[in-house]
Design an enzyme around this catalytic site. Structure first.
Site, mmCIF file in Angstrom:
data_model
loop_
_atom_site.group_PDB
_atom_site.id
_atom_site.type_symbol
_atom_site.label_atom_id
_atom_site.label_comp_id
_atom_site.label_asym_id
_atom_site.label_seq_id
_atom_site.Cartn_x
_atom_site.Cartn_y
_atom_site.Cartn_z
ATOM 1 N N GLN A 122 -8.459 14.332 4.936
ATOM 2 C CA GLN A 122 -7.771 13.554 3.907
ATOM 3 C C GLN A 122 -8.601 13.467 2.621
ATOM 4 O O GLN A 122 -9.757 13.051 2.639
ATOM 5 C CB GLN A 122 -7.491 12.137 4.390
ATOM 6 C CG GLN A 122 -6.726 11.310 3.349
ATOM 7 C CD GLN A 122 -6.157 10.022 3.914
ATOM 8 O OE1 GLN A 122 -6.880 9.068 4.161
ATOM 9 N NE2 GLN A 122 -4.859 10.006 4.145
ATOM 10 N N HIS A 143 -12.349 11.805 2.155
ATOM 11 C CA HIS A 143 -12.476 10.425 2.607
ATOM 12 C C HIS A 143 -12.373 10.260 4.111
ATOM 13 O O HIS A 143 -13.070 9.443 4.697
ATOM 14 C CB HIS A 143 -11.377 9.607 1.930
ATOM 15 C CG HIS A 143 -11.372 8.152 2.291
ATOM 16 N ND1 HIS A 143 -12.481 7.345 2.123
ATOM 17 C CD2 HIS A 143 -10.406 7.344 2.801
ATOM 18 C CE1 HIS A 143 -12.202 6.112 2.509
ATOM 19 N NE2 HIS A 143 -10.957 6.083 2.951
ATOM 20 N N HIS A 190 -8.776 11.386 -0.488
ATOM 21 C CA HIS A 190 -8.293 10.127 -1.063
ATOM 22 C C HIS A 190 -8.017 10.357 -2.548
ATOM 23 O O HIS A 190 -8.826 10.984 -3.237
ATOM 24 C CB HIS A 190 -9.347 9.034 -0.877
ATOM 25 C CG HIS A 190 -8.848 7.653 -1.146
ATOM 26 N ND1 HIS A 190 -8.557 7.202 -2.413
ATOM 27 C CD2 HIS A 190 -8.576 6.617 -0.318
ATOM 28 C CE1 HIS A 190 -8.140 5.949 -2.348
ATOM 29 N NE2 HIS A 190 -8.137 5.574 -1.082
ATOM 30 N N PHE A 192 0.863 -1.181 0.000
ATOM 31 C CA PHE A 192 0.000 0.000 0.000
ATOM 32 C C PHE A 192 0.898 1.228 0.000
ATOM 33 O O PHE A 192 2.082 1.155 0.354
ATOM 34 C CB PHE A 192 -0.893 0.003 1.248
ATOM 35 C CG PHE A 192 -2.372 -0.072 0.949
ATOM 36 C CD1 PHE A 192 -2.884 -1.012 0.084
ATOM 37 C CD2 PHE A 192 -3.256 0.807 1.552
ATOM 38 C CE1 PHE A 192 -4.255 -1.086 -0.169
ATOM 39 C CE2 PHE A 192 -4.628 0.747 1.320
ATOM 40 C CZ PHE A 192 -5.129 -0.199 0.451
ATOM 41 N N GLU A 242 -7.442 1.903 -2.543
ATOM 42 C CA GLU A 242 -6.003 1.980 -2.775
ATOM 43 C C GLU A 242 -5.435 0.608 -3.123
ATOM 44 O O GLU A 242 -4.321 0.486 -3.627
ATOM 45 C CB GLU A 242 -5.323 2.549 -1.526
ATOM 46 C CG GLU A 242 -3.865 2.912 -1.716
ATOM 47 C CD GLU A 242 -3.326 3.708 -0.539
ATOM 48 O OE1 GLU A 242 -4.091 4.486 0.054
ATOM 49 O OE2 GLU A 242 -2.137 3.554 -0.216
ATOM 50 N N ARG A 278 -3.046 10.229 6.894
ATOM 51 C CA ARG A 278 -3.157 8.830 7.318
ATOM 52 C C ARG A 278 -2.641 7.883 6.252
ATOM 53 O O ARG A 278 -2.947 8.041 5.063
ATOM 54 C CB ARG A 278 -4.616 8.479 7.622
ATOM 55 C CG ARG A 278 -4.804 7.016 8.016
ATOM 56 C CD ARG A 278 -6.225 6.727 8.438
ATOM 57 N NE ARG A 278 -7.192 6.840 7.366
ATOM 58 C CZ ARG A 278 -7.424 5.887 6.438
ATOM 59 N NH1 ARG A 278 -6.705 4.765 6.414
ATOM 60 N NH2 ARG A 278 -8.350 6.083 5.509
ATOM 61 N N LEU A 291 -15.621 5.682 -3.383
ATOM 62 C CA LEU A 291 -14.215 5.289 -3.225
ATOM 63 C C LEU A 291 -13.762 4.234 -4.234
ATOM 64 O O LEU A 291 -14.486 3.280 -4.512
ATOM 65 C CB LEU A 291 -14.001 4.749 -1.809
ATOM 66 C CG LEU A 291 -12.550 4.467 -1.417
ATOM 67 C CD1 LEU A 291 -11.757 5.760 -1.325
ATOM 68 C CD2 LEU A 291 -12.497 3.727 -0.087
ATOM 69 N N ARG A 339 -0.917 9.176 0.312
ATOM 70 C CA ARG A 339 -2.171 9.655 -0.260
ATOM 71 C C ARG A 339 -2.158 11.152 -0.535
ATOM 72 O O ARG A 339 -2.725 11.613 -1.534
ATOM 73 C CB ARG A 339 -3.329 9.315 0.680
ATOM 74 C CG ARG A 339 -3.661 7.853 0.678
ATOM 75 C CD ARG A 339 -4.804 7.534 1.617
ATOM 76 N NE ARG A 339 -5.208 6.139 1.460
ATOM 77 C CZ ARG A 339 -6.142 5.545 2.185
ATOM 78 N NH1 ARG A 339 -6.779 6.233 3.127
ATOM 79 N NH2 ARG A 339 -6.456 4.285 1.980
#
Length: 595
Positions: free
Chosen positions: A253, A368, A255, A140, A272, A403, A269, A303
């Site tokens: 955040q 997000h 995304h 990730f 990821e 995050r 969404l 991100r």
């Protein structure tokens, strides 16, 4: 699970305008507000300790934002990359958060995440396996090693399914489709809450020795968001109104990959996990552009970096026909996609008529997650108000300015458990007087009913919400300037003045307009706080991208912005120095620098 009143229920009534308003009275040792991963983990901990537990869910049980964390749960179990460790996970988390994280929370999270993964497996979660039969892990963004334990692209769904079944096996009482409107305090301590059922509109006064807030985030302050209707930030405003400190609320955040087409699903969404499985970002010229933004990590950058890259490509005229960029995973082929990303295949096929095994997806940043939230003690998740605890997205500190993907699910379980333990210890500390003045209950019932009982003409909560969402999109989006933020703040304060005049028609029975009248109060308050704190942080750091202050400020890298309600009931902001990192943690970065 007790569905018939854990401790039994009693009735009471409030006198209003010459009439009597009956309400139900319930009592628990611990009241958990929010039934996502963090709330259910806290509820299990407290219930298994023998305490009576009530769980309030604004929606149906199992309908929580936890299910949106699709790609996996970050934990350094080292099944795929044995060299991974809690130390590397800790360092990755701090780097991504640009070092304004609460370092103790990051340490506890990195150390305890593996135990929470194995615990979840013991409770019935079915993780994907390696050929050797171990829990599989995938890469990730900005994680040094392959670290995300996953169930295809349905990891959050598996987590909530497991926690739901675990909760149902306890004696906890669940109040579904119930909205909390206020926390009550006595002698400075939180001692209960007032709620109403969305089905009938009837009120419930719930006494509690301790309250765990686990209501998630507030993405619905923006037009384009991955959050569903429940994400209105009830918990953070309830806590703020009760006197709790908040931390770094400016950090929202974006995304990097949300759907952009068709319009009805804009912001939904795109996990990821697509980039984790090798998805490639391209612009309308067919260029793989991430080398311009992070040559080393490319699509697996953090991100904040990828979101800015996608945003910039579109702003500079290299966007797709619907205003996004392309995310291509076709190299996996149909079989590979159905094995690793089946939800994404179904989502695009059903909603956009696109087969992602043959065509790239169009994506664009979407709001997000919220890194800021209720300020808590790392060890027990206690807020600054006695009797009030917080865990999960509603709590701030762990993630700093940005995050890492996958850290949210492990956050829920690590700190949901700790909040449960904190509440248990608090309840067992001594006697708790839970009675509050009946007049307090009466005033709150009066306030909540005002929009529906005082005439047919007035402000529409829907229109205020639409204006608010547009103002936040226009003035507090991924790019920010002082001029824009001030203009946005002016618009939000004007909306705040209109809240008193909200009116809705109809009865209390399943009345969405009445529910929106409650929600919009939270949305306005949160938006004001975000705009004010974003004005204070005059730098670029993580999710805070100030065009008029394009660099990181060294001094601001050592402070958190703490928000509390001042003596006049207005937003107070304090710049507070972050405690120095102890040697056993700071030494990790020194050792890395030597290599």
């Amino acid at each position: 699970m007790d569905t018939n009143g854990h401790n039994g229920s009693n009735g009471a009534s409030a006198q209003r305008n010459g009439s009597s308003e009956k309400y139900e009275v319930q009592e628990h040792d611990v009241l958990v507000i929010g039934a996502g991963g963090a709330g259910l983990r806290a509820a299990v901990e407290a219930s298994e300790a023998g305490l009576s537990v009530g769980v309030v869910s604004k929606s149906l049980l199992g309908k929580a934002h936890t299910v949106m964390a699709e790609g996996g749960m970050a934990a350094a179990v080292g099944n795929v990359d044995p060299e991974d460790s809690w130390k590397t996970h800790f360092m990755d988390t701090m780097k991504s958060g640009k070092f304004i994280n609460n370092w103790r929370m990051a340490e506890l999270h990195a150390k305890e995440s593996p135990d929470r993964v194995y615990e979840l497996e013991q409770w019935g979660a079915l993780f994907q396996r390696t050929p050797e039969g171990k829990i599989s892990q995938r890469p990730f963004g900005a994680h040094t090693y392959r670290r995300l334990c996953h169930v295809g692209d349905r990891t959050g769904l598996e987590l909530i399914r497991t926690m739901q079944e675990k909760t149902l096996a306890t004696d906890a009482k669940v109040y579904m489709e119930t909205t909390v409107t206020r926390l009550f305090k006595k002698d400075g301590k939180v001692v209960g809450a007032l709620a109403y059922t969305r089905e009938s509109g009837k009120f419930i006064y719930i006494k509690a020795k301790a309250v765990v807030m686990a209501t998630g985030g507030w993405g619905r302050i923006f037009e384009v968001t991955s959050n569903s209707w429940e994400g209105t930030g009830d918990g953070v405003v309830l806590s703020y109104d009760a006197g709790a400190d908040l931390v770094d609320m400016e950090m929202m955040q974006f995304h990097p990959t949300g759907m952009v087409w068709p319009p009805g699903v804009a912001g939904l969404l795109v996990t990821e996990g697509v980039r984790g499985e090798g998805g490639i970002l391209k612009n309308s010229k067919g260029e793989r552009y991430m080398a311009r933004y992070d040559e080393q990590r490319m699509e697996l950058s953090s991100r904040d970096v990828v979101a800015r890259a996608n945003y910039t490509e579109v702003q500079e005229g290299r966007g797709s026909p619907h205003g996004g960029v392309y995310l291509d995973i076709t190299h996996l082929g149909y079989d590979g996609i159905m094995k690793k990303l089946p939800t994404m295949h179904e989502q695009f096929l059903k909603l956009a008529d696109i087969d992602i095994s043959k065509e790239p997806m169009e994506v664009f940043p979407t709001v997000h997650y919220t890194m800021g939230g209720v300020k808590v003690e790392p060890e027990n998740c206690a807020s600054t108000v006695p009797g009030l605890f917080a865990a999960g997205e509603v709590a701030g500190g762990l993630h700093g300015a940005n995050r890492l993907g996958g850290n949210s699910l492990s956050d829920l379980l690590v700190f949901g458990r700790r909040a449960g333990i904190g509440a248990i210890e608090y309840v067992n500390e001594g006697s708790h007087s839970l009675e509050v003045e009946g007049s307090e209950i009466e005033r709150e019932i009066e306030r909540v009913l005002k929009p529906i009982e005082t005439g047919e003409t007035g402000e529409s909560p829907y229109l205020i919400q639409q204006e608010l969402q547009k103002a936040m999109m226009d003035h507090a989006n991924i790019m920010r300037t002082e001029e824009d933020l001030k203009e946005g703040l002016g618009k939000i304060l004007a909306l705040k003045d209109r809240l008193e005049n909200i009116r809705v028609q109809g009865s209390r029975l399943f009345n969405p307009g009445w529910h929106a009248a409650q929600d919009v109060r939270y949305l306005v308050q949160i938006s004001e706080i975000i705009l004010r704190t974003a004005l204070e942080r005059r730098e670029c750091r993580g999710a805070q991208w100030r065009l008029d202050h394009p660099d990181m400020d060294e001094e601001l890298g050592h402070v958190n912005f703490i928000v509390s309600k001042d003596g006049q009931g207005e937003v107070g902001i304090e710049s507070r120095e972050i405690a120095p990192m102890p040697e056993h943690l700071s030494g990790l970065f020194k050792e890395e620098a030597k290599v």
